[in-house]
Design an enzyme around this catalytic site. Structure first.
Site, mmCIF file in Angstrom:
data_model
loop_
_atom_site.group_PDB
_atom_site.id
_atom_site.type_symbol
_atom_site.label_atom_id
_atom_site.label_comp_id
_atom_site.label_asym_id
_atom_site.label_seq_id
_atom_site.Cartn_x
_atom_site.Cartn_y
_atom_site.Cartn_z
ATOM 1 N N LYS A 1 -17.689 -10.638 -24.153
ATOM 2 C CA LYS A 1 -17.270 -12.033 -24.357
ATOM 3 C C LYS A 1 -18.030 -12.664 -25.518
ATOM 4 C CE LYS A 1 -19.068 -15.504 -21.743
ATOM 5 N NZ LYS A 1 -19.570 -16.565 -22.638
ATOM 6 N N ASN A 2 -19.350 -12.501 -25.523
ATOM 7 C CA ASN A 2 -20.148 -13.206 -26.537
ATOM 8 C C ASN A 2 -20.044 -12.598 -27.933
ATOM 9 O OD1 ASN A 2 -20.905 -15.015 -24.630
ATOM 10 N ND2 ASN A 2 -23.059 -14.400 -24.528
ATOM 11 N N ARG B 1 -18.465 -24.430 -24.607
ATOM 12 C CA ARG B 1 -19.369 -24.822 -25.688
ATOM 13 C C ARG B 1 -19.220 -23.939 -26.926
ATOM 14 N NH1 ARG B 1 -23.693 -27.521 -25.378
ATOM 15 N NH2 ARG B 1 -24.519 -26.028 -26.857
ATOM 16 N N CYS C 1 -24.832 -29.164 -20.787
ATOM 17 C CA CYS C 1 -24.139 -28.411 -19.758
ATOM 18 C C CYS C 1 -25.124 -28.153 -18.643
ATOM 19 C CB CYS C 1 -23.556 -27.113 -20.306
ATOM 20 S SG CYS C 1 -24.797 -25.905 -20.712
ATOM 21 N N ARG D 1 -28.791 -28.205 -24.604
ATOM 22 C CA ARG D 1 -28.117 -27.344 -25.580
ATOM 23 C C ARG D 1 -27.564 -28.086 -26.803
ATOM 24 N NH1 ARG D 1 -24.688 -22.825 -22.393
ATOM 25 N NH2 ARG D 1 -25.104 -21.605 -24.257
ATOM 26 N N PRO D 2 -28.440 -28.693 -27.597
ATOM 27 C CA PRO D 2 -27.975 -29.385 -28.804
ATOM 28 C C PRO D 2 -27.461 -28.393 -29.860
ATOM 29 C CG PRO D 2 -30.378 -29.382 -28.697
ATOM 30 C CD PRO D 2 -29.893 -28.736 -27.439
ATOM 31 N N VAL D 3 -26.770 -28.926 -30.888
ATOM 32 C CA VAL D 3 -26.273 -28.078 -31.982
ATOM 33 C C VAL D 3 -26.848 -28.557 -33.318
ATOM 34 C CG1 VAL D 3 -24.175 -27.257 -30.846
ATOM 35 C CG2 VAL D 3 -24.121 -29.429 -32.085
ATOM 36 N N ASP D 4 -28.018 -29.204 -33.246
ATOM 37 C CA ASP D 4 -28.643 -29.757 -34.459
ATOM 38 C C ASP D 4 -28.903 -28.693 -35.523
ATOM 39 O OD1 ASP D 4 -30.471 -28.955 -32.336
ATOM 40 O OD2 ASP D 4 -32.086 -29.467 -33.720
ATOM 41 N N GLN D 5 -29.200 -27.463 -35.104
ATOM 42 C CA GLN D 5 -29.513 -26.410 -36.081
ATOM 43 C C GLN D 5 -28.267 -25.974 -36.855
ATOM 44 O OE1 GLN D 5 -32.799 -25.562 -36.565
ATOM 45 N NE2 GLN D 5 -33.064 -27.218 -35.079
ATOM 46 N N ASP E 1 -29.328 -14.208 -20.004
ATOM 47 C CA ASP E 1 -28.061 -14.024 -19.283
ATOM 48 C C ASP E 1 -28.163 -12.977 -18.168
ATOM 49 O OD1 ASP E 1 -26.900 -15.964 -20.812
ATOM 50 O OD2 ASP E 1 -25.677 -14.626 -22.043
ATOM 51 N N ILE F 1 -35.746 -19.771 -22.388
ATOM 52 C CA ILE F 1 -34.674 -20.169 -23.314
ATOM 53 C C ILE F 1 -34.041 -21.499 -22.902
ATOM 54 C CG2 ILE F 1 -32.483 -19.485 -24.402
ATOM 55 C CD1 ILE F 1 -34.476 -17.441 -25.128
ATOM 56 N N ARG G 1 -14.569 -17.101 -16.377
ATOM 57 C CA ARG G 1 -14.845 -17.320 -17.795
ATOM 58 C C ARG G 1 -15.444 -16.072 -18.437
ATOM 59 N NH1 ARG G 1 -18.998 -21.253 -18.664
ATOM 60 N NH2 ARG G 1 -18.713 -20.333 -20.684
HETATM 61 C C1 UD1 Z 1 -25.743 -17.837 -26.655
HETATM 62 C C2 UD1 Z 1 -24.870 -17.145 -25.644
HETATM 63 C C3 UD1 Z 1 -25.380 -17.420 -24.230
HETATM 64 C C4 UD1 Z 1 -26.853 -17.052 -24.121
HETATM 65 C C5 UD1 Z 1 -27.660 -17.708 -25.226
HETATM 66 C C6 UD1 Z 1 -29.117 -17.246 -25.267
HETATM 67 C C7 UD1 Z 1 -22.714 -17.092 -26.736
HETATM 68 C C8 UD1 Z 1 -21.314 -17.608 -26.797
HETATM 69 N N1 UD1 Z 1 -23.506 -17.626 -25.799
HETATM 70 O O1 UD1 Z 1 -25.644 -19.240 -26.409
HETATM 71 O O2 UD1 Z 1 -24.604 -16.643 -23.322
HETATM 72 O O3 UD1 Z 1 -27.343 -17.494 -22.867
HETATM 73 O O4 UD1 Z 1 -27.091 -17.409 -26.509
HETATM 74 O O5 UD1 Z 1 -29.186 -15.870 -25.404
HETATM 75 O O6 UD1 Z 1 -23.081 -16.204 -27.474
HETATM 76 N N2 UD1 Z 1 -30.870 -24.855 -29.532
HETATM 77 C C9 UD1 Z 1 -31.179 -26.081 -30.125
HETATM 78 N N3 UD1 Z 1 -30.450 -26.490 -31.215
HETATM 79 C C10 UD1 Z 1 -29.421 -25.767 -31.740
HETATM 80 C C11 UD1 Z 1 -29.113 -24.521 -31.131
HETATM 81 C C12 UD1 Z 1 -29.852 -24.085 -30.030
HETATM 82 O O7 UD1 Z 1 -32.095 -26.780 -29.668
HETATM 83 O O8 UD1 Z 1 -28.802 -26.210 -32.710
HETATM 84 C C13 UD1 Z 1 -31.651 -24.363 -28.363
HETATM 85 C C14 UD1 Z 1 -30.814 -24.276 -27.082
HETATM 86 O O9 UD1 Z 1 -30.752 -25.514 -26.411
HETATM 87 C C15 UD1 Z 1 -31.566 -23.210 -26.305
HETATM 88 C C16 UD1 Z 1 -32.067 -22.264 -27.415
HETATM 89 O O10 UD1 Z 1 -32.042 -23.023 -28.612
HETATM 90 O O11 UD1 Z 1 -32.650 -23.767 -25.636
HETATM 91 C C17 UD1 Z 1 -31.239 -21.018 -27.613
HETATM 92 O O12 UD1 Z 1 -29.868 -21.363 -27.635
HETATM 93 P P1 UD1 Z 1 -28.768 -20.519 -28.407
HETATM 94 O O13 UD1 Z 1 -29.279 -19.183 -28.770
HETATM 95 O O14 UD1 Z 1 -28.193 -21.373 -29.475
HETATM 96 O O15 UD1 Z 1 -27.658 -20.340 -27.278
HETATM 97 P P2 UD1 Z 1 -26.120 -20.270 -27.525
HETATM 98 O O16 UD1 Z 1 -25.888 -19.673 -28.867
HETATM 99 O O17 UD1 Z 1 -25.475 -21.577 -27.194
#
Ligand code: UD1
Length: 418
Positions: free
Chosen positions: A22-23, A94, A118, A123-127, A306, A328, A398
Site C-alpha cells: 500500500k505505502n 492523509r 489523525c 501529523r503536520p505537513v510543514d516539511q 507500522d 515516531i 484500508r
Molecule cells: C508514512 C507511512 C505510515 C508510517 C509513517 C512512518 C505512507 C503512506 N504512510 O507516513 O504508514 O507510519 O510513514 O513510517 O507511506 N512530520 C512533521 N512534518 C511533516 C512531515 C512529518 O512534523 O511535514 C512528522 C510526523 O508528524 C511524524 C514524523 O514526522 O511524527 C514522521 O512522519 P512521516 O514519515 O511523514 O509519516 P507519513 O509519511 O505521513
C-alpha cells in the site's frame, strides 16, 4: 458498519500470498500525474486507500483503467485539468497529500486540502510545504487549503527537520520536473521511497541515492510512460508473521521478500521463532510460547512504527516483560486499552509501554482505532480464548487485501458481520 468476528485459539498453518505494498502504491500512482503518457502498473493491491486515491485522480482528469482482481492498472494523465484535492477526499486518507508535489511540478499550480490531525497524532505537513517553497513555489495556506504555484520549480538543496516518508516522496516527485539539481538531505530511506524512485527512473527521471539519506535529482523537461510492478507489502508480511508467531503456528508467505524485514525477522527470532528465507517466500515456525522482546520504533532501517501494535500483541502472550518505545508518533498506543479488554497486562508511560505476558487472553468486543492498531487486535483475537469482535474494521480494509480470505486460508475462524 462492518465488524470482524474471530474465534480464537487456532494455530495458523499453511500458505498465503502477500499483496503489493500500500505505502509504495500510493506515491507511485501519484507519480503518473507527472507524465502526459500512460503509465502501467502491476501488483496493485485491492484496498480502500487505493480506491480513494484513484477516485481523486479521476476527479483531476486522469483516465483510470483498472482490473482490480488482476492487480493491473493504467493511469493516463494526458487530460489532467483540475489540480485540486478536496477536503472530502483528503480527510479520509492523509496520503492524498502525495499529489501536491507532482501537481505543482506538472501543472504549475495545486490546491490541496490540509490533511488535519489523525488518531495517531498531529501529523503536520510543514516539511512538504517548506521544501516546495525552497524550490521557488509560492505557497499560501488559506481556508484549510494549501495553494501552491510555480511556473517551473527550481532545483534546490532541501533539508527536512525530521525524517519524513511522504515528505521525501512528495519532494522527490516535484524535483523530477524542476529546473536543475535538487538534493534532499535527511531523506527517508524506506524501501517504498526506493520503489517510487525506480518507477520515476523508468519514466525517465534522473535520480541517484534513493535508499540513502541524500537523494539527488536532476530535473528533466518531461517524463514519459512506463511499466512498473509494485513491491510486496513488508508490513502485511510482518503482520502475518506475527499472527503465526502468536498462535504457535507454521506458515509460509509467498510473493514477498525478507529483504526489507531484517529487524522484524530478528525480533521474531529473538522471540523464539524459526524462520526460513527463500528467494521470494518466508516460512515461520513458532514455539509453544514466545519470549518477550523489547523494541524501539524509528525510521528505516530501524524497527517500523507500522509493526509496533502487532509486536505489542505478541508480547501480551510471551514469557517475560517487554519495553516498547514509540518515537515516531505521539499517540500510537491506542490499541493498548483495547488489548487490556482482552486481559493483557500493559502499563503506558508517555511514549513507553511495558507489557508483561499473561497466561492467556480472553475474547471480548474491541474497537479498531487505526489501521495498524487493528492488526494488533486481530492478532490478539486469534490468540484469545473464545470470541472477539472487532468493531470499525473499515480501518483494516484500508490496508489489508482480502484479510478474511487470507486468514481463513491459514485456518483461522473469522467472519465479517455487517
Ligand atoms: C508514512 C507511512 C505510515 C508510517 C509513517 C512512518 C505512507 C503512506 N504512510 O507516513 O504508514 O507510519 O510513514 O513510517 O507511506 N512530520 C512533521 N512534518 C511533516 C512531515 C512529518 O512534523 O511535514 C512528522 C510526523 O508528524 C511524524 C514524523 O514526522 O511524527 C514522521 O512522519 P512521516 O514519515 O511523514 O509519516 P507519513 O509519511 O505521513
Amino acid at each position: 458498519m462492518d465488524k470482524l468476528q474471530i474465534t480464537g485459539g487456532v494455530r495458523l498453518t499453511g500458505e498465503t500470498r502477500i499483496s503489493g505494498a500500500k505505502n509504495a502504491a500510493l506515491p507511485i500512482l501519484c507519480a503518473a500525474l507527472l507524465s502526459a503518457e500512460p503509465v502501467h502498473f502491476s501488483n496493485v493491491p485491492a484496498l480502500q486507500d487505493i480506491r480513494t486515491l484513484l477516485a481523486l485522480l479521476a476527479q483531476m482528469g486522469v483516465k483510470v483503467e483498472r482490473d482490480e482482481a488482476a492487480g493491473t492498472l493504467t493511469l493516463d494523465a494526458s487530460g489532467l485539468d483540475n489540480p485540486v484535492a478536496p477536503y472530502e477526499r483528503v480527510k479520509t486518507m492523509r496520503a492524498s497529500i502525495l499529489v501536491l508535489g507532482p501537481l505543482v511540478a506538472r501543472c504549475g499550480e495545486a490546491r490541496v486540502s490540509l490533511p488535519g490531525g489523525c488518531a495517531i497524532g498531529a501529523r503536520p505537513v510543514d516539511q512538504h510545504i517548506k521544501g516546495l517553497q525552497s524550490m521557488g513555489a509560492q505557497v499560501n495556506v488559506e481556508h484549510g487549503y494549501i495553494h501552491a504555484e510555480s511556473p517551473r520549480l527550481k532545483g534546490a538543496r532541501l533539508f527536512t527537520d525530521m525524517v519524513t516518508v511522504t515528505g521525501t516522496e512528495n519532494l522527490m516527485m516535484a524535483a523530477c520536473l524542476a529546473d536543475g539539481e535538487t538534493v534532499i538531505e535527511n531523506a527517508a530511506r524506506e524501501p517504498e521511497v526506493v520503489d517510487l524512485a525506480k518507477c520515476l527512473m523508468a519514466m525517465g527521471a534522473r535520480i541517484s541515492g534513493a535508499g540513502t539519506d541524500v537523494i539527488r535529482i536532476q530535473g528533466v523537461a518531461a517524463l514519459h510512460g512506463a511499466t512498473h510492478q509494485i513491491m510486496p507489502d513488508r508490513i502485511e508480511t510482518g503482520t502475518y508473521l506475527c499472527a503465526a508467531a502468536a498462535t504457535g503456528g507454521d506458515i509460509r508467505l509467498t510473493d514477498t521478500s525478507s529483504a526489507y524485514l531484517d529487524v522484524v525477522i530478528d525480533k521474531l527470532l529473538d522471540a523464539g521463532c524459526e524462520i526460513d528465507i527463500e528467494r521470494d517466500a518466508i516460512r515461520l515456525r513458532a514455539p509453544q510460547r514466545l519470549t518477550a522482546v523489547n523494541l524501539r520504533t524509528a525510521p528505516y532501517p530501524a524497527f517500523p512504527t507500522d509493526m509496533q501494535a502487532q509486536f505489542m500483541a505478541i508480547n501480551c502472550v510471551a514469557d517475560g516483560t517487554a519495553v516498547i518505545r514509540e518515537t515516531i508518533f505521539e499517540n500510537r498506543f491506542m490499541h493498548a486499552v483495547e488489548l487490556q479488554r482482552l486481559g493483557a497486562d500493559i502499563r503506558i508511560d508517555g511514549n513507553t509501554a511495558v507489557v508483561t505476558g499473561v497466561a492467556r487472553l480472553e475474547g471480548a468486543t474491541v474497537m479498531a482505532t487505526d489501521l495498524r492498531a487493528s492488526a494488533g487486535l486481530i492478532i490478539a483475537g486469534l490468540v484469545g480464548e473464545g470470541e472477539t469482535v472487532i468493531e470499525r474494521i473499515y480501518h483494516l480494509d484500508r490496508g489489508y487485501e482480502h484479510l478474511e480470505q487470507k486468514l481463513t486460508a491459514l485456518g483461522a475462524q473469522v467472519k465479517r458481520l455487517a
